[in-house]
Design an enzyme around this catalytic site. Structure first.
Site, PDB file in Angstrom:
ATOM      1  N   LYS A 138      11.504   4.126  -0.682  1.00 48.44           N
ATOM      2  CA  LYS A 138      11.633   5.525  -0.821  1.00 48.44           C
ATOM      3  C   LYS A 138      11.344   6.334  -2.026  1.00 48.44           C
ATOM      4  CE  LYS A 138      14.721   6.396   3.174  1.00 48.44           C
ATOM      5  NZ  LYS A 138      16.409   6.634   3.493  1.00 48.44           N
ATOM      6  N   LYS A 221       7.922  -2.294   9.032  1.00 49.13           N
ATOM      7  CA  LYS A 221       8.872  -2.094  10.189  1.00 49.13           C
ATOM      8  C   LYS A 221       8.432  -0.781  11.207  1.00 49.13           C
ATOM      9  CE  LYS A 221      12.421   0.556   7.880  1.00 49.13           C
ATOM     10  NZ  LYS A 221      13.646   0.603   7.565  1.00 49.13           N
ATOM     11  N   LYS A 224      10.847   5.551  12.005  1.00 50.57           N
ATOM     12  CA  LYS A 224      10.699   7.075  12.685  1.00 50.57           C
ATOM     13  C   LYS A 224       9.769   7.846  11.433  1.00 50.57           C
ATOM     14  CE  LYS A 224      15.678   7.315  12.810  1.00 50.57           C
ATOM     15  NZ  LYS A 224      16.904   7.433  13.434  1.00 50.57           N
TER      16      LYS A 224
HETATM   17  P1  TYM Z   1      18.499   4.292  10.486  1.00 52.30           P
HETATM   18  O1  TYM Z   1      18.914   5.556  11.291  1.00 52.30           O
HETATM   19  O2  TYM Z   1      17.258   4.002   9.954  1.00 52.30           O
HETATM   20  O3  TYM Z   1      18.525   3.154  11.875  1.00 52.30           O
HETATM   21  C1  TYM Z   1      19.724   3.098  12.741  1.00 52.30           C
HETATM   22  C2  TYM Z   1      19.848   1.506  13.038  1.00 52.30           C
HETATM   23  O4  TYM Z   1      18.564   1.036  13.604  1.00 52.30           O
HETATM   24  C3  TYM Z   1      18.238  -0.068  13.004  1.00 52.30           C
HETATM   25  N1  TYM Z   1      16.764  -0.153  12.874  1.00 52.30           N
HETATM   26  C4  TYM Z   1      15.743  -1.148  13.229  1.00 52.30           C
HETATM   27  N2  TYM Z   1      16.281  -2.438  13.826  1.00 52.30           N
HETATM   28  C5  TYM Z   1      15.285  -3.273  13.945  1.00 52.30           C
HETATM   29  N3  TYM Z   1      13.906  -2.820  13.726  1.00 52.30           N
HETATM   30  C6  TYM Z   1      13.441  -1.743  13.140  1.00 52.30           C
HETATM   31  N4  TYM Z   1      12.122  -1.484  12.963  1.00 52.30           N
HETATM   32  C7  TYM Z   1      14.610  -0.735  13.139  1.00 52.30           C
HETATM   33  N5  TYM Z   1      14.501   0.412  12.221  1.00 52.30           N
HETATM   34  C8  TYM Z   1      15.982   0.599  12.233  1.00 52.30           C
HETATM   35  C9  TYM Z   1      18.804   0.148  11.393  1.00 52.30           C
HETATM   36  O5  TYM Z   1      18.964  -1.152  10.812  1.00 52.30           O
HETATM   37  C10 TYM Z   1      20.097   0.669  11.964  1.00 52.30           C
HETATM   38  O6  TYM Z   1      21.094  -0.271  12.042  1.00 52.30           O
HETATM   39  N6  TYM Z   1      21.592   3.844   6.847  1.00 52.30           N
HETATM   40  C11 TYM Z   1      21.738   3.666   8.123  1.00 52.30           C
HETATM   41  C12 TYM Z   1      22.622   4.488   8.949  1.00 52.30           C
HETATM   42  C13 TYM Z   1      24.035   4.468   8.388  1.00 52.30           C
HETATM   43  C14 TYM Z   1      25.011   3.244   8.782  1.00 52.30           C
HETATM   44  C15 TYM Z   1      26.072   3.544   8.068  1.00 52.30           C
HETATM   45  C16 TYM Z   1      24.703   2.142   9.567  1.00 52.30           C
HETATM   46  C17 TYM Z   1      24.752   5.413   7.772  1.00 52.30           C
HETATM   47  N7  TYM Z   1      25.975   4.817   7.522  1.00 52.30           N
HETATM   48  C18 TYM Z   1      27.107   2.537   8.312  1.00 52.30           C
HETATM   49  C19 TYM Z   1      25.807   1.252   9.747  1.00 52.30           C
HETATM   50  C20 TYM Z   1      27.000   1.568   9.082  1.00 52.30           C
HETATM   51  C21 TYM Z   1      20.097   4.096   8.672  1.00 52.30           C
HETATM   52  O7  TYM Z   1      19.490   4.776   8.159  1.00 52.30           O
HETATM   53  O8  TYM Z   1      19.980   3.659   9.936  1.00 52.30           O
END
Ligand code: TYM
Length: 357
Positions: A138, A221, A224
């Site tokens: 990032k 990957k 969004k």
């Molecule tokens: P975020 O919002 O980016 O994504 C939410 C979930 O989707 C999964 N994910 C994917 N899985 C497979 N292929 C992809 N291309 C892909 N893109 C996203 C992410 O791995 C995630 O599980 N930091 C986290 C949010 C968070 C969180 C937490 C998660 C904050 N606190 C505590 C678990 C536990 C995030 O930005 O996810």
């Protein structure tokens, strides 16, 4: 999976009746996971994480969180943050998270997340945070002078989210694995310094679908924050948008519809097909033997459209009944706060904070 630290979980309710009062059922292990409210969730989120959120409700007590405090580490407009926060909660519900069984919350509604994050800041090291791949990605090319502290500290808040609930299991996509490993390190470091306080959680990562790749570039990957909307399929995309995006999806050289390390684009498309249709990828490959990419893509588009029909119908219903989501979030915040406060009381006591008179 039981330990001293997690004796505070509420046990499932015993059957009603006078004799039942004495029956103590073992508690179910706890799940915590979250997603950022930054635009619509996409197929990567859905296949990598959300389908596991839904499945794990059968065996675990689950807390699912819309992480608005994480979202503001990149600038959001006021209107966008509000809309995306409620939309993301609706997407959890529309995908099958059941608020009767699971707790659904907005992170900022439970102030203990921020409190524990601060405390964990005194346990985390600059070195380990600067090694986080997501931080490096990032901030690549940016000047340290103008990189937000929130982006750097992001994984500590994530650790606080997880540890507050004495979480056993964290269903996430592959990209969050490193953050869950850091969470484990922080929990162990805290437990060693102050006495056993936190459960050390396990990441739960699917064997297939843990990393869904971009439709426009199978080396990156699905995300969004991608520059082009042709990178992802949002769960809210219309059938025509889905068809258009899949038609435009990049393919590999050759004509065979099969998975191969040399065919990253087809491997990704076949993975999506297999998971959504509930079929092994080999069966899909066999069906398309001797047929070309065009036919496969046309059918894949219909598989995606079909899979998203019930989700989109439920989204429309939830959109028409705003009060329902707010009730779910109000109830979730109350139930979550009770658990979070028990952990915080223990943390404050272990560290030597004077309790509020
Ligand atoms: P975020 O919002 O980016 O994504 C939410 C979930 O989707 C999964 N994910 C994917 N899985 C497979 N292929 C992809 N291309 C892909 N893109 C996203 C992410 O791995 C995630 O599980 N930091 C986290 C949010 C968070 C969180 C937490 C998660 C904050 N606190 C505590 C678990 C536990 C995030 O930005 O996810």
């Amino acid at each position: 999976m039981t330990s001293d630290a997690d004796t505070q979980h509420p046990a499932p309710q015993p059957m009603p009746g006078p004799a039942a009062a004495a029956v103590k059922l073992p508690r179910r292990p706890r799940v915590f996971s979250g997603a950022q409210p930054t635009g619509a969730l996409h197929l990567g989120n859905y296949l990598g994480a959300i389908t596991n959120y839904v499945a794990m409700q059968e065996t675990h007590d689950c807390v699912y969180c819309v992480v608005d405090l994480h979202a503001i580490t990149l600038r959001q407009t006021k209107a966008e943050l509000k809309r995306s926060t409620l939309d993301t909660a609706n997407m959890f519900l529309a995908a099958g998270v059941d608020p009767q069984r699971s707790i659904v919350i907005v992170q900022s509604h439970v102030a203990q997340h921020s409190e524990l994050a601060w405390i964990l800041n005194t346990v985390a090291y600059m070195g380990e945070l600067s090694r986080m791949t997501q931080f490096k990605d990032k901030t690549r090319g940016g000047e340290a002078e103008s990189i937000g502290v929130g982006i750097f500290d992001y994984p500590v808040l994530m650790a606080a989210d997880i540890l507050l609930y004495q979480t056993d299991a964290v269903p996430v996509g592959e990209d969050q694995k490193q953050h869950v490993e850091l969470t484990r390190d922080l929990a162990e470091r805290f437990n060693n310094a102050f006495g056993k306080t936190f459960v050390v959680p396990q990441p739960i990562i699917r064997t297939t679908g843990a990393r869904i790749m971009g439709l426009d570039d199978p080396a990156k990957k699905m995300s969004k924050s991608a520059e082009s909307a042709y990178n992802y399929i949002a769960l809210t995309d219309s059938p025509d948008e889905i068809r258009r995006k899949i038609r435009r999806a990049v393919t590999d050289s050759g004509t065979d519809v099969r998975t191969d390390p040399d065919k990253p684009a087809l491997t990704n498309l076949l993975t999506i097909y297999g998971l959504l249709a509930g079929e092994p990828v080999e069966a899909v490959e066999a069906r398309y033997e001797g047929k070309g990419y065009a036919e496969f893509k046309t059918d894949l588009a219909e598989v995606v459209v079909e899979a998203l029909v019930p989700f989109q119908r439920r989204m429309a219903e939830l959109g028409a009944d705003k009060g329902f989501t707010l009730d779910v979030l109000r109830d979730g915040a109350e139930r979550a706060q009770a658990i979070a406060e028990r952990t915080m009381a223990k943390v404050r006591e272990r560290m030597g904070f004077v309790s509020r008179p």
